[in-house]
Scaffold this active site. Structure first.
Site, short mmCIF file in Angstrom:
data_model
loop_
_atom_site.label_atom_id
_atom_site.label_comp_id
_atom_site.label_asym_id
_atom_site.label_seq_id
_atom_site.Cartn_x
_atom_site.Cartn_y
_atom_site.Cartn_z
N ASN A 84 19.60 -4.03 -33.50
CA ASN A 84 20.57 -5.02 -33.98
C ASN A 84 21.01 -5.95 -32.85
O ASN A 84 21.97 -6.70 -33.00
CB ASN A 84 21.81 -4.32 -34.56
CG ASN A 84 22.53 -3.47 -33.52
OD1 ASN A 84 21.96 -3.16 -32.47
ND2 ASN A 84 23.76 -3.10 -33.79
N GLU A 141 28.17 -3.47 -30.02
CA GLU A 141 27.55 -3.67 -31.32
C GLU A 141 27.80 -5.08 -31.85
O GLU A 141 28.63 -5.82 -31.30
CB GLU A 141 28.12 -2.64 -32.31
CG GLU A 141 27.83 -1.20 -31.93
CD GLU A 141 26.40 -0.77 -32.26
OE1 GLU A 141 25.44 -1.33 -31.68
OE2 GLU A 141 26.23 0.14 -33.08
N ASP A 159 26.73 4.01 -21.20
CA ASP A 159 27.36 4.33 -22.48
C ASP A 159 27.14 5.79 -22.84
O ASP A 159 26.39 6.51 -22.17
CB ASP A 159 26.84 3.39 -23.58
CG ASP A 159 25.31 3.39 -23.68
OD1 ASP A 159 24.67 4.17 -22.96
OD2 ASP A 159 24.77 2.60 -24.47
#
Ligand code: F6R
Length: 240
Positions: free
Chosen positions: A136, A143, A67
């Site tokens: 998270n 995400e 990423d």
């Protein structure tokens, strides 16, 4: 999921490398990927040492980065690309057969996304993917709320990611978007190795490993992977 609890960070890093090395012995022409960030630093250093010592052969293998922050390239401080170049690729005395590092500063970011898909399609599926877990539950920049069928994509970063990730940039850069391999590509990897260290990762790791499979904790999808290893130090594994 195979859970390996390690005494400390060094043991976690060594164990992760052992698992990658085993995958590359089985598939020497394979495609490998390492996350950037704090967690994999020891892993990529150990990997490079073992390659240089001749214990791991990457001469036929390919490498793809996981990423990148949109806006940054591999010359920018805090970028995943710089991590890849300095901490891994630049340390290798014997290089991979080929390398693809995402350029988040590309003028045509859509073409960059497509290039990532193309590289994985050409040399993949991934043989071994080494991942970290975000606070998270993100994997790469998959995400919370991610579609589990996603390929490479460009995504707005969650507030948690933006807050936590200022550790890489301070006030110098405020990332809004990430470009990332998708969950479908990660799940297609022959082997996935999720590494985690430190007490701050204990709660999210336990939700990913012991909680329900849900896209609000993207790493929870790894419960469905047929050859997934969670390699964590005792502090991160406290909730397992
Ligand atoms: C970075 C990446 C992220 C990190 C995760 C954990 O390339 O893919 O998903 O793996 O945010 O970051 P650290 O290891 O810094 O806690």
């Amino acid at each position: 999921m195979n859970i390996i609890v390690c005494r400390d960070y060094e043991e976690m890093s060594r164990k992760a490398v052992e698992l990658v090395a085993e995958s590359l012995r089985e598939t020497p022409e394979g495609l490998v990927s390492f996350a950037g960030g704090d967690t994999p630093l020891g892993t990529v250093h150990t990997f490079a040492e073992q390659v240089n010592a001749g214990a791991i052969d990457i001469s036929r293998a390919h490498y793809v980065s996981l990423d990148e922050w949109v806006g940054l390239s591999d010359t920018d401080e805090g970028s995943c690309g710089l991590f890849n170049r300095v901490e891994l690729l630049g340390r290798l005395e014997k290089p991979f057969a080929g390398v693809h590092v995402i350029n988040g500063a590309a003028a045509d970011i859509e073409a960059e996304r497509q290039a990532l898909n193309d590289y994985i399609a050409k040399y993949g599926p991934l043989t071994a993917s080494v991942l970290g877990i975000g606070m998270n539950g993100h994997l790469g920049f998959n995400e919370d709320g991610i579609d589990f069928e996603s390929d490479a994509h460009i995504t707005p970063l969650s507030d948690v990611t933006k807050r936590v990730m200022c550790k890489y940039f301070g006030e110098k850069f405020h990332p809004e978007y990430g470009i990332s391999q998708g969950i479908r590509q990660i799940m297609a990897a022959k082997r996935v190795i999720l590494i985690a260290n430190g007490a701050h990762k204990a709660e999210i790791l336990s939700r990913a490993v012991r909680g329900e499979v849900t896209n609000s904790v993207p790493a929870s999808i790894l419960q469905r992977h047929p050859d997934c290893y969670v390699v964590a130090d005792t502090a991160a594994a406290a909730g397992l």
